[in-house]
Scaffold this motif. Structure first.
Motif, short mmCIF file in Angstrom:
data_model
loop_
_atom_site.label_atom_id
_atom_site.label_comp_id
_atom_site.label_asym_id
_atom_site.label_seq_id
_atom_site.Cartn_x
_atom_site.Cartn_y
_atom_site.Cartn_z
N PRO A 50 57.94 32.52 32.72
CA PRO A 50 57.19 32.11 33.91
C PRO A 50 55.74 31.72 33.58
CG PRO A 50 57.20 34.48 33.75
CD PRO A 50 58.02 33.99 32.60
N GLU A 51 55.23 30.79 34.34
CA GLU A 51 53.81 30.40 34.23
C GLU A 51 53.04 30.79 35.48
OE1 GLU A 51 51.75 26.17 34.54
OE2 GLU A 51 52.70 26.44 32.56
N ILE A 75 58.72 29.94 41.44
CA ILE A 75 58.27 30.25 40.08
C ILE A 75 58.20 28.97 39.25
CG2 ILE A 75 58.60 31.74 38.07
CD1 ILE A 75 60.56 33.40 39.73
N THR A 76 57.02 28.70 38.69
CA THR A 76 56.87 27.60 37.74
C THR A 76 57.29 28.11 36.37
OG1 THR A 76 55.03 26.67 39.00
CG2 THR A 76 55.27 25.95 36.72
N TYR A 139 59.80 23.47 35.10
CA TYR A 139 60.65 23.46 36.28
C TYR A 139 60.08 24.42 37.32
CZ TYR A 139 64.07 21.25 33.14
OH TYR A 139 64.70 20.42 32.26
N ILE A 140 60.51 24.22 38.53
CA ILE A 140 60.18 25.16 39.60
C ILE A 140 61.49 25.64 40.23
CG2 ILE A 140 59.17 25.45 41.89
CD1 ILE A 140 56.98 23.53 41.12
N VAL A 141 61.64 26.96 40.31
CA VAL A 141 62.80 27.52 41.00
C VAL A 141 62.31 28.25 42.24
CG1 VAL A 141 62.79 29.67 39.63
CG2 VAL A 141 64.90 28.91 40.76
N LYS A 142 62.95 27.98 43.38
CA LYS A 142 62.62 28.62 44.65
C LYS A 142 63.79 29.52 45.05
CE LYS A 142 59.70 24.87 46.43
NZ LYS A 142 59.48 23.92 47.54
N ALA A 196 52.07 35.99 33.80
CA ALA A 196 51.91 34.75 34.57
C ALA A 196 50.79 34.95 35.57
CB ALA A 196 53.22 34.40 35.28
N THR A 197 50.41 33.88 36.26
CA THR A 197 49.47 33.99 37.38
C THR A 197 50.27 34.11 38.67
OG1 THR A 197 49.32 31.58 37.54
CG2 THR A 197 47.66 32.71 36.20
#
Length: 962
Positions: A50-51, A75-76, A139-142, A196-197
């Motif tokens: 994660p970022e 999550i980026t 990627y981004i996961v929601k 991560a932030t």
């Protein structure tokens, strides 16, 4: 052709990297290439990390809404290698897998998801996209989720308090994520190295306010829900999931701003706001001390500290939002003892130390939890000493930690400081004395032999080099080695790693045997592991340590410097087991090793040196020996007698000098050791003699301290603690007027028209006096004190009372009290084990507690669930009182029968069973010797017990033990 070959190679790389994230079982050759094998490792794969998290949570704190939360996490992700899935954590959450959305950022393209799988064994949520995830792309996961706000004190849970003014129960929600509970609040990569932030947004009813790690950025109305608002917080610094925190409550706060614009706020329920002033004063001061000590500014713009009514731990160091039990944060001058005030300062200092050591720099995995806890424990003692130099608490805390560890780490079932962690369900078990106290002691030892500059610069450089990252203990050793070589406080032929690995990677600690040669004025030193079990094979004692040697003698009397004068080395070939020391004095002068307990080791001397030490201690010049070393001599002698390496006569001869001693630390060392003997003799024929001996040594100090009529200066912490300790022993053993005066004080309080507002009992002696009055009273006294517990608004006072109530002598009262401990409306869940431990340690309550534990283990387990590792807090006080083979067998049978219930307490169970074995062993080996020596110490001129009667008693005792 070249273009086709390039795509073929690319395709093969994709397939191979996909398989590597889920490696095949070594014995299965039939799997198709590209088909992932079952991933059965408890650690997350590192192919995706994660970022940034954007977490939006709706919190419903209303009975009609069922105490629930729901939200969505975005999550980026960074893809570090080609892979066919995203594996993260989720537990006890309802997730609509059809609403999970995965997008590639560069293409702004939603990827189809072919499958979503839950793996409860490891709390894994595994998302399989239709396409391979490309290396180096983002990627981004929601993921939408829902959960229940339970009362189990972990994850995102609910707590409450009773508002006396409005006569209603008020609810709040709060998090506790350490070590692996963030996954129960939102899907996440719940490992410390996956930093991560975080962007946190909390929706709640407008009657509440919300807090998180960072300052509030904005508040907006929620159009879809009437009277709801959404609080959005600033983006956090890079951190681990276990440090994320948020809370929704109606609490009020007091604000204090530091010069560099760091804002402190102390939050509490409205009726407790008169108890936050001390924390508001301490917090900014100790934070500034750490900024100067570490030479690193605190990186956040604010710190909120909040007192939570229901909280399992003492406190939790969440970055920027530190959560506390009320007893660990709140202080009220007329209701909290000085010891309680010291506890508040200590906990605040501990949690603020974590903001650097743990939060800014974090261990890679829980194996090095001690880097967090041991260092914070040690540095907290420096912080408290800075805040309150008048308390003189630094030496006392150092000695307390060392003497505690001498007992725990002498067990064969102990564990290394840096302990290998397998499955995450083992993590909670290492939040123990080894990680905290032994971790602190070995850091103190390192500080002593490196010197102030070498230590301080090394720590500062370590933090600067690894800020916002994760480390192993070797990273700390490297920084300390570099700084100490620069400062020339450590020989360049030595490294801190060589030295400290011997203390952190192996179990236990050494005892050094000093045999002097009085003809050559030299001594031969040998080291071996100290173990409480006298029957341990010699081969198991042949460990060795790098030991910093410090020593002085009756000529030099130099107890001021604790820097290493020499070393016992420990190379791979075990050289260093033996060492010779020259230039010692003649046979008429003693030597003492381990100045100020600078090292974690015990010392055994030859007979002549012991004789010289005993003579000095029992003379008017006893205080030429440093006060810490006086405590050390007593503790070492008692422990060596325990395992039969010397006679109890030497230990009791040393304790005899206490009739002159007025300092707290030596008395604490003596009474802590005698408390163990007291437990073992309590139900034996010898107890009358032991009780007479204890009264014999306590009478002078009880009188010297003024009994319980003289109230010491409130700033003299060591005197306050000393008087309270002597009061507790004296009242229990009926020394002087202790019982009489305690009962008088309590009766005076009982006739007050407003006992909740007027209390004539000396504040710092209340724990002792409450217990004594309850023990010597009946239901009337018990009910009166119980009502004070119910009415009290001060956490420290409630904690004091809840312990005193277990002192009752009426069995039916204690039985009822044990039942009440399982009723969270009467006794808060966090305090249930305190009630049980108090009853179990009492001579009247032990059998009741034992039967209660054996018969109600399922109910206790259900009460503690899911944090069932706290069963250790139940089995430990029972084991301490047990000493027969039958008791050991019964306990083993229970553990075997209830294996599931104890599966998260295996370490505590092993130690408890070993303690019972050792107690049994001690009685069989030491009963007769101790009896003779006790009789001699009480009155050398008389024979209170004859040799013949002692033999009869021993025979009787042996039959009972077997």
């Amino acid at each position: 052709m070249l273009q086709v070959l390039k795509y073929f190679v690319f395709f093969v790389l994709i397939i191979n990297n996909s398989v590597s994230a889920y490696p095949k079982d070594s014995g299965d050759e039939s799997q198709e290439i590209g088909k992932p094998a079952v991933y059965d490792n408890y650690r997350l794969p590192t192919s995706v990390t994660p970022e940034n998290y954007k977490v939006e949570i709706f919190t419903h704190l209303n009975d009609s809404e069922g105490f629930t939360f729901r939200g969505i996490v975005e999550i980026t992700l960074n893809v570090n290698e080609f892979c066919d899935n995203i594996t993260l954590h989720a537990k006890n959450l309802t997730i609509d897998t059809k609403k999970i959305v995965l997008t590639e950022i560069s293409e702004n393209e939603a990827l189809k998801i072919r499958n979503v799988e839950l793996m409860p064994k490891h709390d894994f949520l595994i998302i399989y996209p239709q396409k391979i995830l490309s290396k180096f792309r983002k990627y981004i996961v929601k993921i939408p989720f829902e959960g229940s706000l339970d009362t189990d004190l972990v994850g995102y849970y609910r707590s409450s308090y009773y508002d006396k003014e409005f006569k209603k129960r008020v609810w709040l929600s709060v998090t506790q994520f350490e070590a692996t509970h963030a996954r129960e609040a939102f899907p996440c990569f719940d490992e410390p190295e996956m930093k991560a932030t975080f962007d946190i947004s909390l929706a709640h009813h407008k009657m509440y306010s919300a807090l998180s790690n960072m300052p509030l950025k904005e508040t907006k109305a929620v159009d879809s829900i009437q009277d709801f608002v959404m609080d959005t917080f600033e983006t956090s610094v890079k951190m681990s999931t276990y440090l994320v925190a948020y809370c929704v409550s109606d609490f009020e706060y007091k604000e204090v701003s530091m010069k560099d614009d760091v804002t402190f706020r102390i939050y509490a329920r409205r009726e407790a706001m008169n108890q936050v002033d001390y924390a508001a004063d301490v917090g900014p001061k100790v934070l500034k001390f750490y900024e100067d000590y570490f030479q690193i500014k605190f990186p956040l713009p604010k710190i909120d500290m909040i007192a939570v009514p229901d909280f399992s731990a003492g406190a939790m160091e969440n970055w920027g939002l530190i959560t506390y039990r009320e007893t660990a944060l709140l202080y009220q001058a007329n209701a909290s003892t000085l010891s309680a005030k010291h506890r508040v300062a200590e906990v605040i200092a501990h949690e603020l130390a974590h903001q650097w050591f743990g939060n800014l720099v974090t261990m890679r995995w829980w194996t090095d939890l001690w880097l967090n806890e041991g260092f914070a424990t040690y540095v907290a003692s420096l912080g408290v000493a800075h805040l309150h130099p008048e308390w003189k608490s630094f030496d006392e805390e150092s000695v307390d930690n060392t003497l505690d560890i001498f007992k725990v780490d002498a067990l064969k079932s102990s564990h290394p400081v840096s302990v290998t962690i397998g499955h995450p369900n083992q993590i909670s078990q290492i939040f123990d004395a080894i990680s905290y106290s032994k971790g602190s002691v070995v850091i103190r030892m390192c500080h002593k032999f490196l010197g102030e500059k070498g230590f301080r610069f090394g720590v500062s450089n370590y933090l600067k080099k690894h800020q916002y990252a994760n480390t192993l203990q070797d990273d700390l050793w490297d920084s300390l080695t570099e700084s100490s070589h620069e400062e020339q406080s450590l020989s360049r032929s030595l490294s801190v790693k060589d030295i400290m690995d011997s203390w952190t990677l192996q179990v236990g600690y050494p005892v050094i045997e000093v045999v002097r040669d009085y003809d050559t004025n030299s001594a031969t030193l040998t080291q071996s592991r100290y173990v409480s079990d006298r029957y341990t094979p010699r081969s198991e004692l042949n460990s060795c340590w790098w030991i910093p040697l410090t020593y002085t003698d009756s000529y030099r009397k130099n107890f001021t410097s604790a820097a290493a004068q020499d070393w016992m080395t420990c190379n791979k070939d075990k050289e260093g087991i033996e060492k010779k020391i020259d230039n010692l004095p003649d046979e008429n002068n003693w030597v003492i090793f381990n100045i100020q307990l600078a090292g974690l080791y015990k010392v055994k001397y030859d007979e002549q040196n012991y004789k010289l030490l005993v003579e000095t201690l029992n003379s008017e010049d006893y205080n030429i020996i440093n006060v810490i070393n006086r405590a050390q001599l007593i503790d070492d002698a008692m422990d060596l007698a325990w395992v039969g390496r010397q006679d109890y006569g030497i230990a009791l001869d040393m304790i005899n000098y206490l009739k002159r001693e007025s300092e707290y630390i030596p008395w604490k060392a003596a009474l802590d050791n005698l408390r163990i003997v007291n437990r073992l003799l309590l139900r034996s024929p010898l107890y009358g003699v032991f009780k007479a001996y204890m009264r014999h040594i306590l009478k002078p100090i009880y009188a010297k301290l003024g009994g319980i009529s003289t109230v010491p200066d409130s700033s003299e912490l060591h005197i306050v603690k000393h008087q309270a300790m002597i009061c507790g022993w004296s009242c229990k053993l009926d020394v002087g007027d202790c019982i009489k005066r305690s009962v008088e004080y309590f009766n005076t309080w009982m006739v007050e028209t407003e006992p909740d507002h007027i209390n004539p009992i000396p504040l710092n002696l209340r724990p002792c006096i409450y217990c004594t009055a309850v023990r010597n009273g009946n239901e009337k006294q018990w009910k009166f004190l119980w009502q004070r517990y119910v009415n009290s608004n001060v956490g420290a006072e409630k904690s004091m009372i809840i312990s005193a109530l277990s002192c009752a002598k009426e069995q039916w009262i204690l039985s009822r009290y044990l039942e009440w401990s399982l009723n969270s409306t009467l006794v808060r869940k966090q305090d249930a084990s305190i009630v049980f431990g108090g009853v179990a340690r009492d001579e009247v309550g032990f059998h009741l507690a034992r039967n209660f534990f054996f018969e109600r283990i399922d109910d206790i387990y259900s009460t503690l669930f899911p944090d069932t590792s706290r069963l250790t807090r139940y089995i430990k006080p029972l084991a301490e009182q047990m000493s027969t083979q039958k008791e050991l067998t019964d306990l083993k049978d229970l553990v075997a029968k209830k294996a599931k219930e104890f599966e998260k307490s295996t370490q505590g169970v092993k130690q408890a069973l070993e303690v019972v074995e050792l107690n049994n062993q001690w009685k069989l080996n030491n009963y007769f010797s101790l009896a003779r020596n006790l009789n001699r110490m009480i009155d050398p001129e008389s024979d209170m017990i004859t040799e013949e009667s002692l033999s009869d008693e021993l025979t009787t005792t042996e039959s009972i033990l077997v």
